[in-house]
Scaffold this motif. Sequence first.
Motif, PDB file in Angstrom:
ATOM      1  N   LEU A 159       0.828  -1.212   0.000  1.00  0.00           N
ATOM      2  CA  LEU A 159       0.000   0.000   0.000  1.00  0.00           C
ATOM      3  C   LEU A 159       0.864   1.264   0.000  1.00  0.00           C
ATOM      4  O   LEU A 159       0.556   2.239  -0.692  1.00  0.00           O
ATOM      5  N   TYR A 164       0.090   5.396  -0.370  1.00  0.00           N
ATOM      6  CA  TYR A 164      -0.604   5.652   0.887  1.00  0.00           C
ATOM      7  C   TYR A 164       0.415   5.885   1.996  1.00  0.00           C
ATOM      8  O   TYR A 164       1.534   5.373   1.947  1.00  0.00           O
ATOM      9  N   ALA A 169      -1.904   2.878   5.563  1.00  0.00           N
ATOM     10  CA  ALA A 169      -1.648   1.486   5.183  1.00  0.00           C
ATOM     11  C   ALA A 169      -1.777   0.550   6.381  1.00  0.00           C
ATOM     12  O   ALA A 169      -2.339  -0.542   6.269  1.00  0.00           O
ATOM     13  N   LEU A 191      -7.403  -2.186  -0.157  1.00  0.00           N
ATOM     14  CA  LEU A 191      -7.687  -1.085  -1.085  1.00  0.00           C
ATOM     15  C   LEU A 191      -9.180  -0.760  -1.092  1.00  0.00           C
ATOM     16  O   LEU A 191      -9.572   0.414  -1.178  1.00  0.00           O
TER      17      LEU A 191
END
Length: 197
Positions: A159, A164, A169, A191
């Motif tokens: 992530l 992110y 994350a 996600l």
Amino acid sequence: MPIARLRGVVEEKGDDWMIVGVGGVGILASVPSSASDAVAAGDRASLFTHLHVREDALTLYGFATADDLALFELLIGVSGIGPRAALALLSALDYPQLTRAIVSGQTDALRRVPGVGQKTAERLVLELRDKVTPPIDNGASPQRPPREPSRDEEVIAALMGLGYSQSEATDAAAAVDGADAALEERIRLALRGLAKA
């Protein structure tokens, strides 16, 4: 004001962080897992520190030895290696293992760390091979095996690779149901959770 050393009582800790009480103030430091594993809440801790400054955050990184700190600062000087990736390298491989992997060109060992691909591993070897010196191994103490990344760590690394933040994350990975699901499925679910947030 730069903070070079941090000494105090460990008030709380996790796998890669600890809060050290100093003069009535709890200071949060991100640390390698080896530093966290070495102390318990209530113990006194002494850390060599690096203050990482970004426009939106100040993050303090702490290390049990001056060698670990020096290696961390070399790692973040390599293009593509940020502080979180450097910390992951020092958590997965201890100082002797990591310096030996770099000097001997063991990119496979480096690539086992979440967030480190083949090109990054090759860059680490190329740029740091002549700058690090592994300790002499006299056979007196056994090396600990590299720590396998947890499933959550792999999701978090993926992530963060998509842009992110670490906190986003981490929260998304923790919220994923289905601990037995494949990594790709866990990333997809994380996600989906981020999209709903």
